[in-house]
Motif scaffolding. Sequence first.
Motif, PDB file in Angstrom:
ATOM      1  N   TYR A 112     -25.225 -38.150  -7.779  1.00 25.02           N
ATOM      2  CA  TYR A 112     -24.029 -38.352  -6.961  1.00 25.02           C
ATOM      3  C   TYR A 112     -24.314 -39.378  -5.873  1.00 25.02           C
ATOM      4  CZ  TYR A 112     -19.956 -37.539  -4.033  1.00 25.02           C
ATOM      5  OH  TYR A 112     -18.816 -37.710  -3.297  1.00 25.02           O
ATOM      6  N   ASP A 113     -23.479 -40.428  -5.849  1.00 19.10           N
ATOM      7  CA  ASP A 113     -23.585 -41.472  -4.837  1.00 19.10           C
ATOM      8  C   ASP A 113     -22.642 -41.094  -3.696  1.00 19.10           C
ATOM      9  OD1 ASP A 113     -23.167 -43.797  -3.268  1.00 19.10           O
ATOM     10  OD2 ASP A 113     -23.701 -45.092  -4.947  1.00 19.10           O
ATOM     11  N   TYR A 114     -23.204 -40.577  -2.594  1.00 19.10           N
ATOM     12  CA  TYR A 114     -22.360 -40.100  -1.501  1.00 19.10           C
ATOM     13  C   TYR A 114     -21.830 -41.233  -0.636  1.00 19.10           C
ATOM     14  CZ  TYR A 114     -26.864 -40.286   1.052  1.00 19.10           C
ATOM     15  OH  TYR A 114     -28.078 -40.668   1.591  1.00 19.10           O
ATOM     16  N   TYR A 115     -22.322 -42.454  -0.847  1.00 19.12           N
ATOM     17  CA  TYR A 115     -21.755 -43.604  -0.146  1.00 19.12           C
ATOM     18  C   TYR A 115     -20.476 -44.069  -0.844  1.00 19.12           C
ATOM     19  CZ  TYR A 115     -21.315 -48.363   1.696  1.00 19.12           C
ATOM     20  OH  TYR A 115     -20.838 -49.523   2.272  1.00 19.12           O
ATOM     21  N   ARG A 116     -20.541 -44.161  -2.173  1.00 20.27           N
ATOM     22  CA  ARG A 116     -19.367 -44.574  -2.939  1.00 20.27           C
ATOM     23  C   ARG A 116     -18.514 -43.394  -3.396  1.00 20.27           C
ATOM     24  NH1 ARG A 116     -21.921 -48.859  -7.166  1.00 20.27           N
ATOM     25  NH2 ARG A 116     -23.750 -47.480  -7.024  1.00 20.27           N
ATOM     26  N   LYS A 117     -19.022 -42.184  -3.115  1.00 26.71           N
ATOM     27  CA  LYS A 117     -18.306 -40.937  -3.409  1.00 26.71           C
ATOM     28  C   LYS A 117     -17.926 -40.804  -4.884  1.00 26.71           C
ATOM     29  CE  LYS A 117     -16.440 -40.161   1.234  1.00 26.71           C
ATOM     30  NZ  LYS A 117     -17.434 -41.049   1.874  1.00 26.71           N
ATOM     31  N   ARG A 118     -18.918 -40.995  -5.737  1.00 26.68           N
ATOM     32  CA  ARG A 118     -18.697 -40.785  -7.161  1.00 26.68           C
ATOM     33  C   ARG A 118     -20.037 -40.594  -7.867  1.00 26.68           C
ATOM     34  NH1 ARG A 118     -18.902 -45.809 -10.200  1.00 26.68           N
ATOM     35  NH2 ARG A 118     -19.153 -47.633  -8.840  1.00 26.68           N
ATOM     36  N   THR A 119     -19.965 -40.012  -9.047  1.00 27.67           N
ATOM     37  CA  THR A 119     -21.174 -39.779  -9.844  1.00 27.67           C
ATOM     38  C   THR A 119     -21.523 -41.036 -10.630  1.00 27.67           C
ATOM     39  OG1 THR A 119     -20.707 -37.418 -10.028  1.00 27.67           O
ATOM     40  CG2 THR A 119     -22.204 -38.369 -11.651  1.00 27.67           C
ATOM     41  N   ILE A 120     -22.784 -41.387 -10.598  1.00 30.99           N
ATOM     42  CA  ILE A 120     -23.270 -42.581 -11.292  1.00 30.99           C
ATOM     43  C   ILE A 120     -24.172 -42.149 -12.444  1.00 30.99           C
ATOM     44  CG2 ILE A 120     -24.528 -44.752 -11.053  1.00 30.99           C
ATOM     45  CD1 ILE A 120     -22.024 -44.647  -9.344  1.00 30.99           C
ATOM     46  N   THR A 121     -23.987 -42.758 -13.604  1.00 27.95           N
ATOM     47  CA  THR A 121     -24.871 -42.525 -14.749  1.00 27.95           C
ATOM     48  C   THR A 121     -25.470 -43.857 -15.162  1.00 27.95           C
ATOM     49  OG1 THR A 121     -23.582 -40.636 -15.528  1.00 27.95           O
ATOM     50  CG2 THR A 121     -25.046 -41.692 -17.116  1.00 27.95           C
ATOM     51  N   GLU A 122     -26.792 -43.893 -15.233  1.00 27.14           N
ATOM     52  CA  GLU A 122     -27.492 -45.126 -15.582  1.00 27.14           C
ATOM     53  C   GLU A 122     -28.490 -44.866 -16.703  1.00 27.14           C
ATOM     54  OE1 GLU A 122     -28.868 -47.605 -12.430  1.00 27.14           O
ATOM     55  OE2 GLU A 122     -27.641 -46.599 -10.924  1.00 27.14           O
ATOM     56  N   THR A 123     -28.912 -45.934 -17.348  1.00 33.20           N
ATOM     57  CA  THR A 123     -29.876 -45.851 -18.444  1.00 33.20           C
ATOM     58  C   THR A 123     -31.218 -46.389 -17.970  1.00 33.20           C
ATOM     59  OG1 THR A 123     -28.110 -46.193 -20.057  1.00 33.20           O
ATOM     60  CG2 THR A 123     -30.371 -46.522 -20.821  1.00 33.20           C
ATOM     61  N   ARG A 124     -32.259 -45.625 -18.224  1.00 32.00           N
ATOM     62  CA  ARG A 124     -33.606 -46.048 -17.859  1.00 32.00           C
ATOM     63  C   ARG A 124     -34.563 -45.714 -18.999  1.00 32.00           C
ATOM     64  NH1 ARG A 124     -31.142 -48.413 -14.969  1.00 32.00           N
ATOM     65  NH2 ARG A 124     -31.311 -48.817 -12.724  1.00 32.00           N
ATOM     66  N   TYR A 125     -35.761 -46.293 -18.948  1.00 31.43           N
ATOM     67  CA  TYR A 125     -36.756 -45.984 -19.968  1.00 31.43           C
ATOM     68  C   TYR A 125     -37.079 -44.493 -19.952  1.00 31.43           C
ATOM     69  CZ  TYR A 125     -37.726 -50.838 -21.136  1.00 31.43           C
ATOM     70  OH  TYR A 125     -37.614 -52.128 -21.576  1.00 31.43           O
ATOM     71  N   SER A 126     -37.297 -43.956 -21.112  1.00 34.33           N
ATOM     72  CA  SER A 126     -37.577 -42.535 -21.245  1.00 34.33           C
ATOM     73  C   SER A 126     -38.783 -42.141 -20.402  1.00 34.33           C
ATOM     74  CB  SER A 126     -37.842 -42.192 -22.716  1.00 34.33           C
ATOM     75  OG  SER A 126     -38.107 -40.822 -22.880  1.00 34.33           O
TER      76      SER A 126
END
Length: 338
Positions: A112-126
Motif C-alpha cells: 500500500y502506497d500511503y502517499y498516493r493512497k492506493r495499492t501498488i503491484t510490481e514485478t520483481r525477480y523471484s
Amino acid sequence: MKKIYYKLCLLLFGMGLFCACEEEMTLKPDAGMLEGIVFDGYITNLAPPYFFRLTHPSCLQENKLSGKYIHYENIVGAEVIITDVTTGIKDTLVQPACRPHRDDVFMYISYYDYYRKRTITETRYSGNGEGLYITTRLYGIEGHTYTLDIKYKDKHYSAREMMVPGTLITDLKALEVDLGVKGKTLAPCISFVNRPEEDNYYMLTYTASSIRGPHYSSLDDITQGAPGAHFSILSDKYLDEEVKDFLVGEGDAGASYDPPGSDYYALDSLFVHMMSISKDCYDIYDQMIRQLRTDGGAYTPRPANIKSNISGGVVWGCFRVSAVTCLLYTSDAADDKA
C-alpha cells in the motif's frame, strides 16, 4: 650420458613430490560470516513509502528454473520499527504480499502506497520480495532525527541518524573534461553553495533516465542495487563556499567512474541527485570504497569488516537518512541558454 640420465631422474622425482602433495580441500566460510544481518535501505525527504531489505550475509538461494544462485537468503519475520524522534511517530514496517508470477523467474509483490493512497503491484525477480520491509505512515523531514530498531532471533539492532538539511544544486552542465582516457569526454558537472562553518558530506548519484517519479527511495534501488549504478561521496573539507562546475564523479566514485558517453546522452538528458549524509555514513562508504580499491599490494590495507552505524551485533550496511535535491540536464535547455 649418465649425467643427463641422472638429471632427468631428479626432475621426474621432483615432479612426483609435487604431485604427491596435492590434496583436495573444501574451503568452509568463517562461522562469523554466517551470523548477523545485511541491511539495505534509507529514508529521504521525498515521497514515501520507504523500502528496506534484510538478508543473511551469505547462503545464496537457487533459482528453480535456471539452477543459478541469484540472490542472498532473505530474512523474514523480523520486527523493524523506525521512529521519528522529533514528532514521536513510530512506524512498524510491514512486508509486502508476494505471489508467484506466470514465469518462475519473477514474482508479484503488492504493497500500500500511503502517499498516493492506493495499492501498488510490481514485478520483481523471484526471491527479491520476501526480505522487503515497507513503511506505513512515516515521512522524511529535514532536521528530524530517526531511530531504527530491528529485533530478530533474540538480537536487537539499533541506530540513530538525523536528516541533515539538503544543499541546492544551482547549475548542472555537461562539460568536456579530461579523465585520463583518450581525449576529452562529456561528463556531468554541478554548481552549489556550501553551508558555511559546517562540515558537510554528500552522496551524488547520476543517471541518464529522466523518467523518474517522486519515489527516489524506490523499490528498484533495493532489489536491483543501491544507491545506484553510478555514485560518489564527497566531503567539503577542501571546497570553497561557492562551488562551480564540480565534476560529479570526482568525489571518490564507489564504482569505477564511467564517464557519460553515448549511453548517457542518447536520451539527451541527465539527472543528478545530491544527498546529504552524516559523517558516520560517509566514513562507512569511504571504508567500503577503499577496500574495493585494494589491489593486494604491500602498501594497501588488508581486507577487514566494515563497521556499521547499526549496533547490537554483526551488521553489514548502514542506516542512512538523506535530504535530496536534484536537477535535470537536457540538451534542449543547453541550446536555450546558448
